[in-house]
Motif scaffolding. Sequence first.
Motif, PDB file in Angstrom:
ATOM      1  N   PHE A  76      -2.834   0.730  -3.371  1.00  0.00           N
ATOM      2  CA  PHE A  76      -1.675   1.653  -2.696  1.00  0.00           C
ATOM      3  C   PHE A  76      -2.415   2.838  -2.084  1.00  0.00           C
ATOM      4  O   PHE A  76      -1.404   3.732  -1.806  1.00  0.00           O
ATOM      5  N   PRO A  89      -2.740   4.104   4.077  1.00  0.00           N
ATOM      6  CA  PRO A  89      -1.456   3.764   4.586  1.00  0.00           C
ATOM      7  C   PRO A  89      -1.363   2.433   5.346  1.00  0.00           C
ATOM      8  O   PRO A  89      -0.217   2.164   5.224  1.00  0.00           O
ATOM      9  N   ARG A 143      -2.538  -0.406   3.999  1.00  0.00           N
ATOM     10  CA  ARG A 143      -2.346  -1.372   3.097  1.00  0.00           C
ATOM     11  C   ARG A 143      -0.761  -1.163   2.762  1.00  0.00           C
ATOM     12  O   ARG A 143      -0.080  -2.059   2.402  1.00  0.00           O
ATOM     13  N   ILE A 144      -0.343  -0.076   2.517  1.00  0.00           N
ATOM     14  CA  ILE A 144       1.029   0.158   2.252  1.00  0.00           C
ATOM     15  C   ILE A 144       1.915  -0.533   3.398  1.00  0.00           C
ATOM     16  O   ILE A 144       3.051  -0.800   3.068  1.00  0.00           O
ATOM     17  N   GLN A 152       4.734  -3.523   2.872  1.00  0.00           N
ATOM     18  CA  GLN A 152       6.083  -3.330   3.217  1.00  0.00           C
ATOM     19  C   GLN A 152       6.419  -4.348   4.397  1.00  0.00           C
ATOM     20  O   GLN A 152       7.641  -4.703   4.465  1.00  0.00           O
ATOM     21  N   ILE A 195       7.082   0.894  -3.016  1.00  0.00           N
ATOM     22  CA  ILE A 195       6.671   0.717  -1.729  1.00  0.00           C
ATOM     23  C   ILE A 195       8.021   0.253  -1.028  1.00  0.00           C
ATOM     24  O   ILE A 195       8.140   0.733   0.227  1.00  0.00           O
ATOM     25  N   ARG A 218      10.703   2.788   0.348  1.00  0.00           N
ATOM     26  CA  ARG A 218      10.377   3.632   1.304  1.00  0.00           C
ATOM     27  C   ARG A 218      11.157   3.292   2.727  1.00  0.00           C
ATOM     28  O   ARG A 218      11.343   2.370   2.853  1.00  0.00           O
TER      29      ARG A 218
END
Length: 86
Positions: free
Chosen positions: A12, A15, A17-18, A22, A83, A86
Amino acid sequence: FMEEVYRLSTGFTHPRRIALLQSLDARAPQREEQLRTATRMSKAALCRHLKKLLRRELVQATEHGYRIPPPASRLSRCFLKRIRAR
């Protein structure tokens, strides 16, 4: 325990991979092309980030594409929950 924290948390820390997490859905696997469109990543970047997430068992490869598997631990469940919020 600390090894698990490190292993999961490094999934995590980027950005991209986030954004990838998502974009993924636990129910409907997505193919690389769908993920590239959703995240606007190059093929090389997508493959690199998917490999990291696969090694950390945060993403699962199926015959229909990639998806988020059921969390293997409470810690991974907490990370994924943050995650998705967000």
